[in-house]
Each structure stands twice: as C-alpha cells, then as structure tokens.
Scaffold this motif. Structure first.
Motif, mmCIF file in Angstrom:
data_model
loop_
_atom_site.group_PDB
_atom_site.id
_atom_site.type_symbol
_atom_site.label_atom_id
_atom_site.label_comp_id
_atom_site.label_asym_id
_atom_site.label_seq_id
_atom_site.Cartn_x
_atom_site.Cartn_y
_atom_site.Cartn_z
ATOM 1 N N UNK A 30 67.181 5.470 18.980
ATOM 2 C CA UNK A 30 67.580 5.972 17.669
ATOM 3 C C UNK A 30 68.578 5.047 16.971
ATOM 4 N N UNK A 34 70.996 1.860 21.455
ATOM 5 C CA UNK A 34 70.295 2.734 22.406
ATOM 6 C C UNK A 34 68.971 2.150 22.862
ATOM 7 N N UNK A 36 65.492 3.490 25.145
ATOM 8 C CA UNK A 36 64.884 4.696 25.721
ATOM 9 C C UNK A 36 63.701 4.292 26.600
ATOM 10 N N UNK A 37 63.365 5.135 27.590
ATOM 11 C CA UNK A 37 62.222 4.832 28.444
ATOM 12 C C UNK A 37 60.940 4.861 27.622
ATOM 13 N N UNK A 62 60.835 8.449 37.344
ATOM 14 C CA UNK A 62 59.567 8.796 36.698
ATOM 15 C C UNK A 62 58.373 8.618 37.635
ATOM 16 N N UNK A 169 73.412 22.528 33.095
ATOM 17 C CA UNK A 169 72.198 22.101 32.396
ATOM 18 C C UNK A 169 71.315 21.305 33.344
ATOM 19 N N UNK A 174 68.195 16.204 36.990
ATOM 20 C CA UNK A 174 66.940 15.756 36.384
ATOM 21 C C UNK A 174 66.911 14.245 36.164
ATOM 22 N N UNK A 227 74.077 10.923 32.015
ATOM 23 C CA UNK A 227 73.321 12.061 31.479
ATOM 24 C C UNK A 227 74.218 13.257 31.204
ATOM 25 N N UNK A 229 76.260 15.851 29.723
ATOM 26 C CA UNK A 229 76.664 16.018 28.324
ATOM 27 C C UNK A 229 78.131 16.426 28.177
ATOM 28 N N UNK B 231 60.605 13.094 28.723
ATOM 29 C CA UNK B 231 61.538 14.228 28.891
ATOM 30 C C UNK B 231 61.759 14.466 30.382
ATOM 31 N N UNK B 232 63.024 14.541 30.798
ATOM 32 C CA UNK B 232 63.295 14.725 32.222
ATOM 33 C C UNK B 232 63.476 16.204 32.582
ATOM 34 N N UNK B 236 70.145 19.991 28.602
ATOM 35 C CA UNK B 236 71.201 19.476 27.742
ATOM 36 C C UNK B 236 70.956 19.861 26.274
ATOM 37 N N UNK B 316 69.511 15.389 19.986
ATOM 38 C CA UNK B 316 69.197 13.956 20.073
ATOM 39 C C UNK B 316 70.421 13.154 20.487
ATOM 40 N N UNK B 318 72.892 13.780 22.451
ATOM 41 C CA UNK B 318 73.287 13.830 23.856
ATOM 42 C C UNK B 318 72.125 13.671 24.816
ATOM 43 N N UNK B 320 69.718 12.469 27.463
ATOM 44 C CA UNK B 320 69.788 11.341 28.388
ATOM 45 C C UNK B 320 68.681 10.314 28.160
ATOM 46 N N UNK B 321 67.559 10.726 27.538
ATOM 47 C CA UNK B 321 66.469 9.778 27.330
ATOM 48 C C UNK B 321 66.160 9.577 25.841
ATOM 49 N N UNK B 322 67.142 9.901 24.985
ATOM 50 C CA UNK B 322 67.028 9.638 23.549
ATOM 51 C C UNK B 322 65.802 10.310 22.914
#
Lengths: 276, 337
Positions: A30, A34, A36-37, A62, A169, A174, A227, A229, B231-232, B236, B316, B318, B320-322
């Motif tokens: 974003x 950043x 992302x996978x 994954x 959470x 995860x 991760x 939060x 998505x894990x 969150x 978005x 927070x 972990x995988x954006x």
C-alpha cells in the motif's frame, strides 16, 4: 544484473518449463515502504515480483497451509536465512517434503541484499552451520539487558503490562511458520483446555504456552513480533528461549533437516541443572 | 457567536467533569500502544495522531466481560447476573470514524434483542470528537460517504483552530449540550476560523462495488480466492475494527461452578463456523474473507441501511500481510464494466 531481475528470470524459467507450479515471493504494498506476499503462477506475471531490503517477512508458513503441497508439485519461495532454517524444521517435523521446495535465498548485506547460492534446502547445509557458529542472536539488545537486570518480580510486572494489551487476535500464531497445528490447543473446546478470554490469566496462559511450544523451534524471523497489532515485544520471549536452548542443550533451531526437537529428545550428557 | 474551547482550559474541563461524577477518557499512549483510556489530566492525552491504534469499540463492547456466575447444586442451579457497570463517561478527542463506528452498531445491538451491556454504556457516555486535520494513506472515510469532520455518533464535534491552541465547538446532541453547559464559563467567544479538515481522497466507488457484491453470480467468483490468498487468518482486522461486533459466549470454571463471559470473536477464524459434527461451512480462508466483505457491504446495509464500515482503515493499516477492505473494494472496482 540485480538480484531482483535475476530471480524474476529464474521464476519465469521454472514456471515456463513446469518445474514449479507457483512462486511465493514479495510485491509492492500500500505504501512505498511496504512489501506484501504475492503468489505467482504464470510466467507472464513474474514482473510483479519485488526483491529488496524491505522484504522481511518469513514466507515459509504459506507452504504448509491449505494443502498447498499435497499434489506433490514443486513450489518456489523467496527466503531469508531464517526462512531456510524454517524449511529445515518443517522438514524435520514431517510437515513438508523438502524436494518440493525450490529456494530463492537472499540475505541482508548492509543497506542492500545479496543472493544466496543454492536451490534445495540441502544445498544450504553449510551456510546454516555457519549461521549457528556466528549466531546473529545479539545479546546487546538494550531491552533484553534491562530485562536481565530486573528481579523476578519486576520482570513479572513488565510482562503483566505487556500481556494486558493482548487482544487474542492470534496474529502471532497465524504469522508463525511453526504454528501449523491443524487445531491449536486454544481452539480445542471439548473440553476447553485454555481460557480463551483476553483477561490476565487467559493472556498469560496463551503467551506462555506459545513460548514453550516454540522453544528450540523458533528461528527468530520476527513474523509474530511484526504481526502483533498491539506491539507486544514477542521477540524478547523467543530470543530468551533461543539463548536458553543454546546454553543448556547446544541447540540451534533449524540446523538441519534431521535435527531432533530439543524438548522431545534427550542426550546422556544433557545438563540436568533443573533437577533438584 | 461561535465558541472555542482553549487547549489551556482542558485541565479545568477535566476537573469540572470529574467533580460531577464523570470518568474522562481519551487517546492515551501506554506501553507503546495508543488507545482510549481514562485520564486525570490533559497532558496524558495524545491528540496529535491520525487515530489511536485501538478503536473506541472496547469502551462499549469490552474484549471480555462477565455476564453470569453459576453454581450447580443437586436440585437447582444458582445464577447471579452481572449487570453492566454504571457510570457517566466523557470521551474527549474521539475520531469521527470511531464515533460513527459506534453509531453504526447501535441498530445491531438493539435489533431482535436489546443488549443492555451496550446501551447502558452508550446512554452514559458523551462522545466529544475532534475533526481530523491530518490523515494517512489508509484513511478512507470519504469512500464510505463519511468525512474527516462527520458528526455521526458524536455528541460534540470540535474543529481545531490554527496553532493548536484550541477547538471550535459544534454541539450535535442534547447530551453533548448538557456536558458542555457545565463548562460554559470556560468557553470563549471567537471569530477564528477552523483549520480545514484533512483531504482524504476517495479510494473506490462504493455504490458500484455494492452492486457487484449483490449479484449472486459473484458469490462463487474466483476473485475471492485470488484476493485473499495471502490472508493468514488472524483477527487483527476484525478486532481493531470499530464496527465488527461478533462475540462468543464462554463458560470458565469447573463442572459445578463458573463464570459465563462474553468475548470478542472473529469470522476470520476457522473455529468461528465449525459445527459440532466437524463440518465447516466456511472451510477456506477465502470463504471467511468473502463473508467479512459481504457482511459489511451487502448483508448489513440490506438489513439496517447502513454500511458496516466507517473508513478508519485500521484493517489495512495493521494487517500483517498488507490486505484490507480498501484493496478488496479497489480490486472489485477493476472488475466492473
């Protein structure tokens, strides 16, 4: 040729000739900082792959979700040294067949990154041994030093404060490649072994049980810490457990694919200082 | 003439509100996390942020709360209900997206069953919001037909004036008017104009996305798998969301006595829909992510005529995988003709 271009080309080749069905890597996120996978399954998409020093997440988790490898086809994955160690543990724990994994290895080098030679986990054996001889476990983390100097009571209240923020959470779980249990103990509810409530007791139970379950298995990739939060410094717990496993049992998590789990095996000369 | 609340009078306000029995709450940073917490004095507030890490939701719907105590005897079961805690509160410095988040959940908690735990807290709480003058890349209120100075859910809206020396007061509800009547002598008349609200660009066309979501053909679209493949499955996004309201009921204790608690729960978890038989109607993460989006922008608006999202962007910010709502709705926009 930059490592990014080099790995895109390699991904293109492997996908085109059918050697792998998928490449798990990184792409832009974003914001400019950043990453992302991303999951690339056709050669036309390889330009989406990004690789630079901002690619930090350990993507090995994954590989063991939603039966990705059950068709026995190969998957390529971008991995830092910690991720390669994760593959060793997952293989040692029979969670994946290392022959199905094609590694695109890289490691930080100053402000940039450099490629690691090899594609199969076995080819990284010497490299991982060299990591164990120069553990990046830096004991000079100021927070760790502060914690080590605390009395047990002070340390307890430090963690009480930190765990009071936990919202259950389970982002730590995860995000963790080692938390692959089909059904985590907190999700076992017949009977409910662990309190699911995010109150003091429930939060202690969860975080301590997770720390124990990761002892000698955590490669300190930092996925859980990043991760979280609510910014609980989970790395400190795992760092302590890694130091403990090393000092007590000369154990370096993920050293090889035949390594025995530190808490589920014994040697005759194991230190027994805990037996009174 | 418009009134302003000067920043240097904030301590007097807190004192005044506290002396009339209110708990004063606002954004506070403690142990490296910002959240709405009780304060004693104005210096504890952290107001110069885009928004707190944790949403306002927990003030009305705590992560965990006891609702019942039980003891099983041979012939009977003794139960004691825990009533919702009572006490007047003033939340100072809420963000408009948090205030509207609470208002979005009102019809839900009062629909087929009136949740007194929610409404008692709602009725005893005055929300004083401050219009946003800064935003980040994740803010998206304007895409949800809201704005950095929305009044939805707020009892008072404050608009910052230049130099950070105070706020222009806009009274929205009677509850807000009453709370500010008690500090009327601390307010000053002023002709100063407020700082304009933050510019938050529109990120997607909500109406068009909703049409796509409503089309039954898209329920089984490959899109869901593709958008959520990374998505894990943590909670969150749902736990930081000011409008996600799902909870679980848990009995804690032994066979004969214990406490029944109401705990946050999340549609991201596989266990959320797991049947006793072992069958799970939402057996994949993509089905769970689809549910979250459908609930927010299709099912909930269908029932309550409100979008179940206030655009705070925490999902978005927070993740972990954006991932997050913004990306998903932006990608849906690309599928539209």
């Amino acid at each position: 040729m930059s490592i990014e271009v080099q790995y895109r080309n390699r991904a293109k080749e492997l996908l085109s000739n059918g050697e792998v069905k998928l490449v798990v890597g990184y792409t832009g996120g974003t914001t400019p900082e950043r990453r992302r996978p991303v999951f690339i399954s056709s050669a036309e998409q390889v330009d989406r792959l990004v690789l630079d020093d901002l690619c930090i997440a350990n993507l090995s988790g994954y590989l063991v979700t939603e039966s990705l490898l059950s068709d026995e086809k190969s998957v390529a994955v971008f991995l830092r040294p910690e991720g390669i160690r994760s593959i060793n543990i997952l293989a040692a724990e029979n969670q994946l067949n290392p022959d199905q994994i094609v590694i695109f290895g890289f490691e930080p080098a100053g402000n940039t990154i450099k490629a690691l030679d090899g594609t199969n986990a076995l080819e990284f054996s010497e490299f991982v041994v060299s990591l164990s001889e120069n553990p990046s476990v830096s004991d000079s983390d100021p927070v760790i030093e502060k914690l080590e100097k605390m009395s047990a009571q002070e340390r307890f209240s430090f963690w009480q404060d930190e765990f009071s923020k936990c919202i259950k959470c389970y982002a730590c779980r995860q995000a963790c490649p080692m938390c692959y249990c089909r059904r985590c103990i907190v999700d076992c509810n017949q009977p409910q072994w662990i309190n699911t409530s995010p109150h003091t007791l429930g939060n202690f139970e969860w975080n301590i049980i997770r720390a124990f379950h990761l002892a000698g298995r955590c490669v300190e990739c930092g996925n859980c810490d990043r991760a979280c939060p609510v910014n609980i410094p989970l790395r400190l717990i795992n760092r302590r457990m890694a130091v403990e496993a090393r000092e007590s049992f000369d154990h370096f998590a993920g050293l090889s694919m035949t390594q025995e789990p530190v808490l589920a095996s014994f040697k005759k000369d194991d230190s027994e200082t805990f037996i009174l | 003439m418009p009134k302003i609340l000067s920043a240097d009078k904030l301590d007097n306000c807190i004192e005044r509100w506290k002396s009339s029995g209110n708990t004063v709450i606002g954004p506070v940073r403690k142990s490296n996390i910002s959240a709405y917490r009780p304060v004693e004095k104005a210096s504890e507030f952290e107001l110069d942020i885009v928004l707190p890490d944790l949403s306002i939701k927990e003030l009305f719907f705590p992560q965990t709360e006891p609702i019942l105590k039980y003891a099983i005897r041979k012939q009977a079961i003794d139960t004691t209900e825990f009533l919702p805690p009572s006490g007047k509160r003033i939340v100072f410095g809420a963000r408009p997206c948090d205030a509207s988040g609470v208002a979005i959940d009102d019809p839900l908690f009062g629909w087929d069953y009136r949740d007194e735990y929610w409404f008692q807290r709602r009725n005893e709480t005055v929300i004083v919001s401050i219009a946003c003058v800064k935003a980040d890349d994740f803010c998206m209120c304007t895409s949800l037909n809201l704005a950095p100075d929305s009044t939805m859910g707020s009892d008072i809206l404050l608009r910052p004036i230049n130099g950070g020396k105070g706020w222009l007061v806009e009274e929205i509800t009677d509850r807000g008017r009453d709370a500010f009547a008690s500090i009327a002598d601390l307010l000053q008349e002023s002709t100063e104009s407020p700082v304009p609200p933050a510019a938050v660009p529109e990120k997607f066309n909500l109406e068009a996305c909703v049409e796509w979501l409503k089309n039954p053909e898209n329920f089984e679209s490959r899109f869901w798998k593709e958008i959520s493949v990374r998505c894990i499955g943590c909670a969150s996004c749902t736990y930081l969301c000011p409008t996600c309201h799902c909870f679980d009921i848990q009995d804690e204790g032994d066979t004969y006595s214990g406490i029944r608690r109401k705990n946050w729960d999340s549609c991201s978890f596989a266990l959320f829909t797991m049947h006793t038989s072992g069958h799970n109607p939402r057996s994949t993460q993509s089905a769970r992510w689809r549910q979250r989006i459908m609930h927010k922008f299709n099912y909930f608006p269908g029932k309550f005529s409100l979008n179940k999202c206030s655009g705070c962007g925490r999902c978005s910010r927070q993740c972990p995988v954006d991932m997050g709502i913004t990306e998903t709705l932006q990608e849906i926009s690309k599928l539209l003709p």
